[in-house]
Design an enzyme around this catalytic site. Structure first.
Site, mmCIF file in Angstrom:
data_model
loop_
_atom_site.group_PDB
_atom_site.id
_atom_site.type_symbol
_atom_site.label_atom_id
_atom_site.label_comp_id
_atom_site.label_asym_id
_atom_site.label_seq_id
_atom_site.Cartn_x
_atom_site.Cartn_y
_atom_site.Cartn_z
ATOM 1 N N LYS A 80 0.851 -1.189 0.000
ATOM 2 C CA LYS A 80 0.000 0.000 0.000
ATOM 3 C C LYS A 80 0.882 1.232 0.000
ATOM 4 C CE LYS A 80 -4.396 1.163 0.342
ATOM 5 N NZ LYS A 80 -5.512 0.521 -0.374
ATOM 6 N N GLY A 177 -26.461 1.773 2.048
ATOM 7 C CA GLY A 177 -25.610 2.549 1.139
ATOM 8 C C GLY A 177 -25.916 2.198 -0.305
HETATM 9 P P1 NAD Z 1 -19.615 5.146 -2.071
HETATM 10 O O1 NAD Z 1 -19.103 6.297 -1.304
HETATM 11 O O2 NAD Z 1 -19.843 5.300 -3.535
HETATM 12 O O3 NAD Z 1 -20.990 4.627 -1.432
HETATM 13 C C1 NAD Z 1 -21.225 4.540 -0.071
HETATM 14 C C2 NAD Z 1 -22.612 5.109 0.161
HETATM 15 O O4 NAD Z 1 -22.947 4.917 1.534
HETATM 16 C C3 NAD Z 1 -22.719 6.608 -0.112
HETATM 17 O O5 NAD Z 1 -23.732 6.847 -1.050
HETATM 18 C C4 NAD Z 1 -23.053 7.216 1.252
HETATM 19 O O6 NAD Z 1 -23.932 8.307 1.154
HETATM 20 C C5 NAD Z 1 -23.688 6.040 1.945
HETATM 21 N N1 NAD Z 1 -23.650 6.116 3.412
HETATM 22 C C6 NAD Z 1 -22.658 6.570 4.210
HETATM 23 N N2 NAD Z 1 -23.002 6.474 5.505
HETATM 24 C C7 NAD Z 1 -24.243 5.941 5.514
HETATM 25 C C8 NAD Z 1 -25.150 5.594 6.547
HETATM 26 N N3 NAD Z 1 -24.860 5.788 7.829
HETATM 27 N N4 NAD Z 1 -26.330 5.057 6.207
HETATM 28 C C9 NAD Z 1 -26.664 4.870 4.909
HETATM 29 N N5 NAD Z 1 -25.852 5.180 3.891
HETATM 30 C C10 NAD Z 1 -24.656 5.704 4.196
HETATM 31 O O7 NAD Z 1 -18.597 3.951 -1.771
HETATM 32 P P2 NAD Z 1 -18.481 2.544 -2.501
HETATM 33 O O8 NAD Z 1 -17.427 2.628 -3.552
HETATM 34 O O9 NAD Z 1 -19.805 1.992 -2.837
HETATM 35 O O10 NAD Z 1 -17.849 1.707 -1.311
HETATM 36 C C11 NAD Z 1 -18.627 1.238 -0.243
HETATM 37 C C12 NAD Z 1 -17.759 0.372 0.651
HETATM 38 O O11 NAD Z 1 -17.226 -0.705 -0.115
HETATM 39 C C13 NAD Z 1 -16.546 1.105 1.235
HETATM 40 O O12 NAD Z 1 -16.280 0.578 2.526
HETATM 41 C C14 NAD Z 1 -15.421 0.721 0.298
HETATM 42 O O13 NAD Z 1 -14.163 0.771 0.934
HETATM 43 C C15 NAD Z 1 -15.811 -0.713 -0.025
HETATM 44 N N6 NAD Z 1 -15.246 -1.201 -1.283
HETATM 45 C C16 NAD Z 1 -15.536 -0.585 -2.463
HETATM 46 C C17 NAD Z 1 -14.977 -1.066 -3.637
HETATM 47 C C18 NAD Z 1 -15.304 -0.445 -4.965
HETATM 48 O O14 NAD Z 1 -14.962 -1.035 -6.004
HETATM 49 N N7 NAD Z 1 -15.946 0.703 -5.010
HETATM 50 C C19 NAD Z 1 -14.102 -2.178 -3.611
HETATM 51 C C20 NAD Z 1 -13.836 -2.792 -2.380
HETATM 52 C C21 NAD Z 1 -14.407 -2.296 -1.224
#
Ligand code: NAD
Length: 356
Positions: A80, A177
């Site tokens: 990382k 989310g």
């Molecule tokens: P994102 O920011 O696009 O979506 C997360 C959503 O959760 C947002 O729309 C936000 O408004 C909502 N949110 C935040 N707090 C909330 C709450 N208390 N109640 C309801 N909704 C809430 O992020 P993402 O890319 O979808 O990632 C989500 C998770 O998945 C993160 O932990 C990220 O590290 C993990 N992740 C994502 C990927 C990827 O490819 N995007 C890959 C591996 C892991």
């Protein structure tokens, strides 16, 4: 923090600090383990309060990538990079090209990609200075739909484990989310004709998008999502949301979603879920679709091949659930056993001498 003690305790290989005098770039790269191949992990840009916080974050995230990449069946180790800075002020072409030169100086032991506050566009600048970068524009593309696809396969495996079938038409879902991954996951669930889907959000645009595009997917307030009477709770928002307060509220038989570090305390809260008889799909296994997708850039990207590889998350989770049952441990602990076992076996295979 005594860094060498920490490195010795957790078996790190290398920790590199770098500073570029032209752009003010300040960063740390940690390489945890390269038994399976070059260390791959994204570059995170964050306004850390102090250097110690940055170093610890980097060390922890690098170790997490070792397990994630190993459990995903990839020929990659864990690493990382964290950059200490302000995403609104510091980013520029020169800043990321300077980063590219430090990545290049590691001569392929470490491959970088986008992460929090860095984008595929930033990685294109990195690519001007090094080949050791993936997740570039016009290659494997947005990882989120692929992460969501992996989560979908993980839910399928968890349904099989909990109920002996994976007929989505019989089961109900609560998705926390509806951002990048939650949104696509809901589309996969709709395609599979899920019996009922609830979602929660705090971003008004994301709530509106869902209501407009999929009015049958029912909105609930954020605090109400845990206690819904559903079969699957799918956390796709932020980390740390499964804790002493929320776990007792959960009625679902399965917890399986994309969110990283969803357990506030890995050991304690994994145990709590086990005691409640909840099938928990460990985050670093179920959310590996994005990294599997990006890995395929290294050998010439082919979307169908990447998707076939992502589908294997189903088999991996079934195997991890078997380990958890056999050893009477949490599924989180079983996932680590699974990842470490692969590293050990491949290490042993490599002990046979062949001429390079
Ligand atoms: P994102 O920011 O696009 O979506 C997360 C959503 O959760 C947002 O729309 C936000 O408004 C909502 N949110 C935040 N707090 C909330 C709450 N208390 N109640 C309801 N909704 C809430 O992020 P993402 O890319 O979808 O990632 C989500 C998770 O998945 C993160 O932990 C990220 O590290 C993990 N992740 C994502 C990927 C990827 O490819 N995007 C890959 C591996 C892991």
């Amino acid at each position: 923090m005594k860094k060498f003690e920490y490195m010795e305790k957790h078996g790190y290989e290398q920790m590199v600090y770098f500073y570029d005098k032209t752009t003010g770039l300040k960063g740390i790269t940690c390489i945890h383990n390269t038994t399976l191949g070059p260390a791959l992990g994204g570059t995170r840009l964050w306004d850390y309060e102090c250097e110690e916080d940055a170093a610890l974050d980097c060390l922890r995230l690098a170790r997490g990538m070792t397990y994630k990449n190993a459990a995903a069946g990839l020929n990659l180790g864990g690493g990382k990079t964290v950059l200490i800075g302000d995403a609104k002020k510091d980013k520029s072409e020169a800043y990321f090209r300077a980063l590219g030169r430090y990545v290049q100086s590691l001569n392929g032991r470490y491959i970088t990609a986008e992460d929090v506050n860095t984008t595929t566009k930033d990685m294109d600048y990195v690519h001007e200075e090094t080949e050791h970068v993936v997740g570039l524009e016009g290659k494997s593309g947005n990882p989120s739909p692929m992460t969501a696809l992996g989560v979908f396969y993980g839910i399928k495996a968890s349904l099989e484990k909990a109920f002996g079938d994976h007929d989505f038409t019989k089961y109900s879902f609560a998705v926390q989310g509806a951002g990048q991954t939650g949104y696509y996951l809901i589309e996969y669930l709709l395609e599979a004709k899920a019996k009922k889907i609830y979602f929660t959000e705090i971003n008004d645009d994301h709530i509106e998008r869902m209501k407009k595009e999929h009015p049958d997917v029912e909105f609930v307030e954020p605090d109400d999502i845990y206690g819904l009477d559903v079969d699957v709770f799918s956390p796709c928002a932020l980390g740390g949301f499964l804790n002493d307060d929320t776990i007792p509220q959960i009625k679902a038989k399965i917890v399986a979603g994309s969110a990283n570090n969803i357990l506030k305390d890995e050991d304690e809260h994994a145990r709590m879920l086990k005691e409640k008889g909840i099938i928990h799909a460990p985050d670093f296994v179920i959310n590996a679709g994005g990294v599997i997708n990006v890995y395929h850039e290294l050998g010439g990207y082919n979307k169908d091949r990447a998707k076939r590889d992502i589908a294997k998350i189903y088999d991996r989770l079934i195997e991890i659930y078997e380990i958890a049952d056999k050893d009477d441990i949490s599924t989180y602990a079983a996932a680590k056993v699974f990842a470490k076992k692969r590293i050990k076996i491949i290490n042993n295979v490599h002990s046979t001498y062949i001429r390079d």
